[in-house]
Design a protein around this motif. Structure first.
Motif, PDB file in Angstrom:
ATOM      1  N   ASP A  75       0.957  -1.318  -0.025  1.00 36.76           N
ATOM      2  CA  ASP A  75      -0.022   0.137   0.064  1.00 36.76           C
ATOM      3  C   ASP A  75       0.844   1.346   0.012  1.00 36.76           C
ATOM      4  O   ASP A  75       1.974   1.222   0.522  1.00 36.76           O
ATOM      5  CB  ASP A  75      -0.886  -0.027   1.267  1.00 36.76           C
ATOM      6  CG  ASP A  75      -2.171  -0.934   1.234  1.00 36.76           C
ATOM      7  OD1 ASP A  75      -2.287  -1.471   0.451  1.00 36.76           O
ATOM      8  OD2 ASP A  75      -2.411  -1.496   2.166  1.00 36.76           O
ATOM      9  N   ARG A 103      -9.902   3.042  -5.122  1.00 38.02           N
ATOM     10  CA  ARG A 103      -9.833   3.114  -3.691  1.00 38.02           C
ATOM     11  C   ARG A 103     -11.184   2.877  -2.870  1.00 38.02           C
ATOM     12  O   ARG A 103     -11.271   3.224  -1.908  1.00 38.02           O
ATOM     13  CB  ARG A 103      -8.946   3.950  -3.282  1.00 38.02           C
ATOM     14  CG  ARG A 103      -7.473   3.958  -3.656  1.00 38.02           C
ATOM     15  CD  ARG A 103      -6.603   4.714  -2.734  1.00 38.02           C
ATOM     16  NE  ARG A 103      -7.166   5.982  -2.376  1.00 38.02           N
ATOM     17  CZ  ARG A 103      -7.020   7.319  -3.179  1.00 38.02           C
ATOM     18  NH1 ARG A 103      -6.163   7.298  -4.341  1.00 38.02           N
ATOM     19  NH2 ARG A 103      -7.423   8.211  -2.795  1.00 38.02           N
ATOM     20  N   ASN A 150      -3.122   9.987  -5.140  1.00 36.45           N
ATOM     21  CA  ASN A 150      -3.130   8.699  -4.286  1.00 36.45           C
ATOM     22  C   ASN A 150      -2.537   8.994  -3.087  1.00 36.45           C
ATOM     23  O   ASN A 150      -2.626   8.014  -2.143  1.00 36.45           O
ATOM     24  CB  ASN A 150      -2.881   7.300  -4.813  1.00 36.45           C
ATOM     25  CG  ASN A 150      -3.804   7.009  -6.108  1.00 36.45           C
ATOM     26  OD1 ASN A 150      -4.786   7.095  -6.056  1.00 36.45           O
ATOM     27  ND2 ASN A 150      -3.042   7.002  -7.357  1.00 36.45           N
TER      28      ASN A 150
END
Length: 264
Positions: A75, A103, A150
């Motif tokens: 991650d 996500r 992100n």
């Protein structure tokens, strides 16, 4: 944040043998640290990124992030390649929104977040454009927004600006530093351009000719924030360049002796 310890990576060769890309490589990158990696062509720099990203496992040694072994794609990884990863069938805003949607964000929330990042990378007004309507530099801005939207804790960059002209490259380097500043993201930036490495990084790692390991690591004691064009003209920059080039030059000459002539 990132640690490669005594890492060796082997691949099957086309002749049926084994090619060793990395051998006994040890390197660490701290949180918020920007590390540039330089070395001769084909020495295994991109392979090291593949190991950190979890796209490839090490043949020997360990790769860890935050003290945990990398056993898959971790991650918080952002990866920018030399080639654009934009999706040609999607508009600018939908390209950038793809990560938040993956996500779990709603379409409206993802597009709102994407619009903010499109603005931040200087593409306000181009939200509805498609990649074929953009210049190379604009597509790189989309790719940068795709990655940073992100909020990665680790940013891996594999010669992301090498295909750009000199002026556009300088603009993208400044843009990267501006957007990275204050994020605490750890960056590994692979480049064939020693000037680019010094202008961007806190530390420059020189790798040996393949099979690669770390030859030397050099701190870049240049104040931030930096203007990459102006910092190149300073005596401090030139002194650091000469020091690192002396180390890198030996490896380049070894590679030339094998019939390969470009630094990468």
């Amino acid at each position: 944040m990132i640690e490669l310890r005594n890492v060796t990576k082997r691949f099957p060769s086309g002749s049926g043998g084994v090619h060793t890309a990395l051998r006994d490589l040890t390197m660490a990158v701290g949180r918020g640290e920007f590390v540039a990696v330089v070395g001769p062509t084909g020495c295994g720099k991109s392979t090291a990124l593949s190991l950190v990203s979890g796209l490839e496992p090490p043949s020997m040694g360990t790769v860890s992030i935050g003290g945990e072994p990398v056993t898959g794609i971790p991650d918080g990884i952002g990866y920018m390649f030399q080639s654009d990863a934009v999706m040609p069938w999607r508009s600018v805003v939908d390209n950038v929104a793809a990560g938040p949607r993956y996500r779990g964000a709603t379409r409206s929330a993802a597009r709102a977040e994407a619009r903010e990042w499109v603005q931040r990378v200087g593409l306000g007004g181009f939200e509805g454009y498609y990649p074929h309507q953009l210049s190379g530099g604009m597509r790189k801005r989309v790719a940068l927004a795709q990655t940073l939207v992100n909020a990665p804790s680790i940013l891996l960059m594999d010669e992301p600006f090498s295909a750009l002209d000199v002026q556009t490259r300088g603009l993208m380097q400044d843009e990267l530093l501006r957007l990275w500043s204050g994020t605490e993201a750890a960056v590994i930036f692979v480049t064939h351009d020693l000037e680019e490495a010094i202008a961007l990084a806190d530390r420059v790692v020189v790798m040996t000719t393949g099979p690669a390991t770390v030859k030397a690591s050099f701190e870049v004691a240049l104040e931030r924030p930096r203007d990459v064009e102006e910092v190149r003209m300073t005596p401090e920059f030139l002194a650091i360049y000469r020091e690192i080039w002396q180390s890198l030059k030996e490896e380049v000459e070894k590679t030339r002796g094998r019939g390969v002539g470009r630094v990468a």
